[in-house]
Design a protein around this motif. Sequence first.
Motif, PDB file in Angstrom:
ATOM      1  N   UNK A   8       8.961   5.407   4.467  1.00 51.54           N
ATOM      2  CA  UNK A   8       8.855   5.385   3.008  1.00 51.54           C
ATOM      3  C   UNK A   8       8.949   6.801   2.472  1.00 51.54           C
ATOM      4  N   UNK A   9       9.401   6.914   1.241  1.00 53.00           N
ATOM      5  CA  UNK A   9       9.431   8.209   0.564  1.00 53.00           C
ATOM      6  C   UNK A   9       8.087   8.404  -0.128  1.00 53.00           C
ATOM      7  N   UNK A  10       7.068   8.625   0.680  1.00 54.54           N
ATOM      8  CA  UNK A  10       5.695   8.661   0.169  1.00 54.54           C
ATOM      9  C   UNK A  10       5.342  10.052  -0.340  1.00 54.54           C
ATOM     10  N   UNK A  11       4.742  10.136  -1.518  1.00 58.03           N
ATOM     11  CA  UNK A  11       4.308  11.445  -2.024  1.00 58.03           C
ATOM     12  C   UNK A  11       3.132  11.977  -1.208  1.00 58.03           C
TER      13      UNK A  11
ATOM     14  N   UNK B 291       0.797  -1.216   0.000  1.00 56.89           N
ATOM     15  CA  UNK B 291       0.000   0.000   0.000  1.00 56.89           C
ATOM     16  C   UNK B 291       0.826   1.261   0.000  1.00 56.89           C
ATOM     17  N   UNK B 292       1.661   1.445   1.021  1.00 57.63           N
ATOM     18  CA  UNK B 292       2.366   2.708   1.201  1.00 57.63           C
ATOM     19  C   UNK B 292       3.838   2.629   0.836  1.00 57.63           C
ATOM     20  N   UNK B 293       4.357   1.425   0.624  1.00 55.89           N
ATOM     21  CA  UNK B 293       5.797   1.232   0.581  1.00 55.89           C
ATOM     22  C   UNK B 293       6.284   0.768  -0.793  1.00 55.89           C
ATOM     23  N   UNK B 294       7.615   0.677  -0.893  1.00 49.89           N
ATOM     24  CA  UNK B 294       8.293  -0.093  -1.932  1.00 49.89           C
ATOM     25  C   UNK B 294       9.188  -1.090  -1.213  1.00 49.89           C
ATOM     26  N   UNK B 295       9.562  -2.164  -1.899  1.00 49.19           N
ATOM     27  CA  UNK B 295      10.247  -3.263  -1.221  1.00 49.19           C
ATOM     28  C   UNK B 295      11.486  -2.786  -0.473  1.00 49.19           C
ATOM     29  N   UNK B 296      12.239  -1.869  -1.067  1.00 45.85           N
ATOM     30  CA  UNK B 296      13.504  -1.439  -0.469  1.00 45.85           C
ATOM     31  C   UNK B 296      13.308  -0.666   0.831  1.00 45.85           C
ATOM     32  N   UNK B 297      12.088  -0.214   1.121  1.00 44.81           N
ATOM     33  CA  UNK B 297      11.850   0.499   2.367  1.00 44.81           C
ATOM     34  C   UNK B 297      12.175  -0.342   3.591  1.00 44.81           C
ATOM     35  N   UNK B 298      12.038  -1.656   3.484  1.00 43.13           N
ATOM     36  CA  UNK B 298      12.214  -2.509   4.660  1.00 43.13           C
ATOM     37  C   UNK B 298      13.681  -2.613   5.084  1.00 43.13           C
ATOM     38  N   UNK B 299      14.616  -2.961   4.211  1.00 42.01           N
ATOM     39  CA  UNK B 299      16.005  -2.969   4.669  1.00 42.01           C
ATOM     40  C   UNK B 299      16.535  -1.580   5.022  1.00 42.01           C
ATOM     41  N   UNK B 300      16.111  -0.533   4.290  1.00 43.11           N
ATOM     42  CA  UNK B 300      16.555   0.814   4.635  1.00 43.11           C
ATOM     43  C   UNK B 300      16.044   1.218   6.017  1.00 43.11           C
ATOM     44  N   UNK B 301      14.793   0.913   6.318  1.00 45.51           N
ATOM     45  CA  UNK B 301      14.241   1.230   7.636  1.00 45.51           C
ATOM     46  C   UNK B 301      14.928   0.423   8.724  1.00 45.51           C
ATOM     47  N   UNK B 302      15.234  -0.842   8.438  1.00 44.41           N
ATOM     48  CA  UNK B 302      15.953  -1.658   9.416  1.00 44.41           C
ATOM     49  C   UNK B 302      17.312  -1.050   9.741  1.00 44.41           C
ATOM     50  N   UNK B 303      17.998  -0.546   8.726  1.00 45.28           N
ATOM     51  CA  UNK B 303      19.297   0.096   8.966  1.00 45.28           C
ATOM     52  C   UNK B 303      19.143   1.294   9.887  1.00 45.28           C
ATOM     53  N   UNK B 304      18.199   2.179   9.565  1.00 43.73           N
ATOM     54  CA  UNK B 304      18.001   3.379  10.373  1.00 43.73           C
ATOM     55  C   UNK B 304      17.624   3.019  11.803  1.00 43.73           C
ATOM     56  N   UNK B 305      16.714   2.068  11.959  1.00 41.67           N
ATOM     57  CA  UNK B 305      16.262   1.673  13.294  1.00 41.67           C
ATOM     58  C   UNK B 305      17.347   0.958  14.082  1.00 41.67           C
TER      59      UNK B 305
END
Length: 399
Positions: free
Chosen positions: A276-279, A34-48
């Motif tokens: 996510x980089x959501x518009x 819905x709100x994301x793209x697949x790459x959001x998950x590893x990028x978010x894991x890195x930040x968190x």
Amino acid sequence: MKKQCIAMLLAGGQGSRLYALTQDMAKPSIPFGGKYRIIDFPLSNCANSGIDTVGVLTQYKPLQLNSYIGGGTAWDLDSSSGGTYILPPYQTAGDKGEWFKGTADAIYQNIGFVDLYDPDYVVLLSGDHIYKMDYSDMLAVHKQNDAACTIAVLQVPMAEASRFGIMTLGEDGSIVKFTEKPKEPDSDLASMGIYIFTWQKLRSYLIDDAADPNSDNDFGKNIIPNMLNAGERMFPYRFEGYWRDVGTINSFWDANMDMLSPTLINLFDRSWPIRANSPRKIPQYLGPKAEVSHSIITEGCHVCGTVENSVLSSDVTVEEGATVRYSAIMPGAKICRGALVEYAIVGENTVVAPGARVGAPPDGSESWSVATCGPNIRIREGGVVAPGAMIYKSEEVSV
């Protein structure tokens, strides 16, 4: 510039088994949940996890992915001392340049980038997995074991173990054997494709591997076996949370349906946000005759029909009299009056014309699969897309 740990994220895959969705974009760019793209998950894991320096290695049709990631601001990965860096294949003076030959070659070609930060450790990630993981916990295990390499593993049913790279452990709990998709597995510990390496160890193996003309320049085929054969200390990190490789149409659809269950992967967990980089979009609108149940409806959606057990990305339109069930609908798609979409994936900006039918419920056969329409397609009025079909081109005109 000294860092304890940085991440290298492999995001250049074509995703050939998802080709209806990846004709014009790399797999990590595909809209998801819905709100994301697949790459959001590893990028978010890195930040968190507190990893603020991420090299993203791109290759196949990277334009949309590069634009989406930008400077990493959406994931709080834009610090002055770190940040997110796009690392495509490149040409040096006197060199013709070439594509990355394999996963190991991709890291080898970017040794200079890693050395810039002089890290003690490097986390190696894939850009096409859906999961939440604290890499700092994995790093603590790596340090505790004084390991050269730590591999995240997931316990799988023995009946499915032959589909994965399997780790066999010794009496001390270390990895003593790695077998890629064994016909007769002797363990149920499957590699998740997530690694932590002590950088100076990995660096030397990458250099040796690049000098070997017979190497496939691959971590699973070359680097990991070479380290095992040399007697390096290698240990598993046992992961017990949700993880899914979305490399096939059915697994991608399954993972979207999993987003509807907070007990599987909780997208509402404020302690571990998936960013996510959501518009910026207008609010969603549910018309007076809309019937919506157990679904994700994202910003900008205009729903006047029926939506059940489905995931609607931004700007999706479901007209009055249209029905969507058990489906993943990507941004900008339009389901017209009288159309039925069920057990299907509908790509970005695709139009399902009035009276068309896309997909059908499972029939119990092993060959059944969800129906898939790629992006920017128009399914003709009254047209039928059968289960398992992949529509690549518009049946009428491009939208």
